[in-house]
Write a protein that holds these residues in place. Sequence first.
Motif, PDB file in Angstrom:
ATOM      1  N   LYS A   1       0.745  -1.220   0.048  1.00 36.89           N
ATOM      2  CA  LYS A   1       0.049  -0.044   0.041  1.00 36.89           C
ATOM      3  C   LYS A   1       1.196   1.276  -0.115  1.00 36.89           C
ATOM      4  O   LYS A   1       0.522   2.075  -0.873  1.00 36.89           O
ATOM      5  CB  LYS A   1      -0.719   0.085   1.201  1.00 36.89           C
ATOM      6  N   THR A   2       1.906   1.457   0.910  1.00 38.56           N
ATOM      7  CA  THR A   2       2.545   2.575   0.824  1.00 38.56           C
ATOM      8  C   THR A   2       3.607   2.637  -0.158  1.00 38.56           C
ATOM      9  O   THR A   2       3.530   3.882  -0.770  1.00 38.56           O
ATOM     10  CB  THR A   2       3.625   2.458   2.256  1.00 38.56           C
ATOM     11  N   THR A   3       4.128   1.367  -0.787  1.00 35.88           N
ATOM     12  CA  THR A   3       4.574   1.461  -2.026  1.00 35.88           C
ATOM     13  C   THR A   3       3.866   2.274  -3.139  1.00 35.88           C
ATOM     14  O   THR A   3       4.322   2.832  -3.928  1.00 35.88           O
ATOM     15  CB  THR A   3       5.162   0.035  -2.343  1.00 35.88           C
TER      16      THR A   3
ATOM     17  N   THR B   1       3.249   7.927   7.235  1.00 38.43           N
ATOM     18  CA  THR B   1       3.266   7.718   8.831  1.00 38.43           C
ATOM     19  C   THR B   1       3.794   6.604   9.071  1.00 38.43           C
ATOM     20  O   THR B   1       3.501   5.731   9.898  1.00 38.43           O
ATOM     21  CB  THR B   1       1.986   7.948   9.393  1.00 38.43           C
ATOM     22  N   ASP B   2       5.046   6.030   8.314  1.00 35.74           N
ATOM     23  CA  ASP B   2       5.693   4.846   8.664  1.00 35.74           C
ATOM     24  C   ASP B   2       6.384   4.856   9.837  1.00 35.74           C
ATOM     25  O   ASP B   2       7.094   5.867  10.068  1.00 35.74           O
ATOM     26  CB  ASP B   2       6.279   4.197   7.632  1.00 35.74           C
ATOM     27  N   ALA B   3       6.257   3.942  10.760  1.00 44.52           N
ATOM     28  CA  ALA B   3       7.171   3.820  12.162  1.00 44.52           C
ATOM     29  C   ALA B   3       7.898   2.366  12.067  1.00 44.52           C
ATOM     30  O   ALA B   3       7.377   1.303  11.305  1.00 44.52           O
ATOM     31  CB  ALA B   3       6.422   3.891  13.114  1.00 44.52           C
TER      32      ALA B   3
ATOM     33  N   THR C   1       6.246   0.028   9.126  1.00 44.72           N
ATOM     34  CA  THR C   1       4.673  -0.230   9.017  1.00 44.72           C
ATOM     35  C   THR C   1       4.009   0.889   9.164  1.00 44.72           C
ATOM     36  O   THR C   1       4.366   1.705  10.017  1.00 44.72           O
ATOM     37  CB  THR C   1       4.315  -1.228   9.935  1.00 44.72           C
ATOM     38  N   THR C   2       2.921   1.323   8.436  1.00 47.06           N
ATOM     39  CA  THR C   2       2.059   2.440   8.557  1.00 47.06           C
ATOM     40  C   THR C   2       1.345   2.306   9.613  1.00 47.06           C
ATOM     41  O   THR C   2       0.572   1.362  10.147  1.00 47.06           O
ATOM     42  CB  THR C   2       1.206   2.513   7.272  1.00 47.06           C
ATOM     43  N   VAL C   3       1.438   3.549  10.497  1.00 48.85           N
ATOM     44  CA  VAL C   3       0.541   3.589  11.658  1.00 48.85           C
ATOM     45  C   VAL C   3      -0.686   4.537  11.534  1.00 48.85           C
ATOM     46  O   VAL C   3      -1.604   4.357  12.646  1.00 48.85           O
ATOM     47  CB  VAL C   3       1.523   4.062  13.001  1.00 48.85           C
TER      48      VAL C   3
ATOM     49  N   MET D   1      -1.840   6.611   8.141  1.00 47.77           N
ATOM     50  CA  MET D   1      -2.428   6.497   6.789  1.00 47.77           C
ATOM     51  C   MET D   1      -1.224   6.754   5.887  1.00 47.77           C
ATOM     52  O   MET D   1       0.004   7.526   6.350  1.00 47.77           O
ATOM     53  CB  MET D   1      -3.289   7.541   6.645  1.00 47.77           C
ATOM     54  N   ASP D   2      -1.352   6.830   4.740  1.00 42.49           N
ATOM     55  CA  ASP D   2      -0.447   7.447   3.288  1.00 42.49           C
ATOM     56  C   ASP D   2      -1.720   8.301   2.683  1.00 42.49           C
ATOM     57  O   ASP D   2      -2.833   7.912   2.659  1.00 42.49           O
ATOM     58  CB  ASP D   2       0.046   6.466   2.334  1.00 42.49           C
ATOM     59  N   TYR D   3      -1.157   9.414   2.102  1.00 39.82           N
ATOM     60  CA  TYR D   3      -2.056  10.165   1.581  1.00 39.82           C
ATOM     61  C   TYR D   3      -1.612  11.109   0.410  1.00 39.82           C
ATOM     62  O   TYR D   3      -0.516  11.574   0.670  1.00 39.82           O
ATOM     63  CB  TYR D   3      -2.748  11.331   2.640  1.00 39.82           C
TER      64      TYR D   3
END
Length: 188
Positions: free
Chosen positions: A20-22, A35-37, A51-53, A55-57
């Motif tokens: 998803k983030t990719t 917002t990856d941590a 991992t996303t904590v 969202m990505d936007y």
Amino acid sequence: MQEAASVRKVIIAGPVGSGKTTALQSLFWGQALTTDARHSEADGSVEKKTTTVAMDYGVLSCPDRPERVHVYAIPGQERFQFMWDILGRNTDGLVVLLDVRQPEPITALHLYLDKILPHLKRPAVVVGLNKLEPAERDLLQMPPYLRHGELRLRLAPTDVRDRTQVLDLLKLLLTEIVQSAETGQQLA
Ligand SMILES: Nc1nc2c(ncn2[C@@H]2O[C@H](COP(=O)(O)OP(=O)(O)OP(=O)(O)O)[C@@H](O)[C@H]2O)c(=O)[nH]1
Ligand SMILES: [Mg+2]
């Protein structure tokens, strides 16, 4: 007089590590809000260290018409499920990404949809089959749609590291959204 811009909201969802983030970073040239941590199990035992904590936007503007698409990716980890509810509101459509290298991806898809669909406004869904090797992709024979109860899911292989392929998934989703609105399909 200038035409009023139409605004859509879509969500990219799917299990941890499905891409998803990719996908968001491909879409927005590495500039998506993320917002990856660091992964709590990032000790070398997992492939991915973050991992996303939340969202990505990012927002896409269509070059040839007054249309804007707000694209959110939600966290895969169930402990961040409260974000599914917050971000799922007023959603026009959903892309579910699957890592096809995981066992039983289609069974996992149905289980995942049971959890995620209640958070959404409308049931327009495209399923991206991610992480197929090129040779597997050439051999893949699959129907264009799969059923989830009453719901029709558009299936498409993808490689979300490639921006064009993420755009193709979103174009398929916009078609599904228009059709779903025309037929007045609602979530049961
Ligand atoms: N081999 C291969 N790797 C991929 C592909 N797409 C994504 N990846 C890799 O798989 C990993 C996916 O990580 P993310 O995009 O952070 O996954 P995510 O779905 O956002 O995960 P969470 O935020 O933890 O829910 C990254 O290391 C990508 O480089 C693909 O098509 N093939
Ligand atoms: Mg992520």
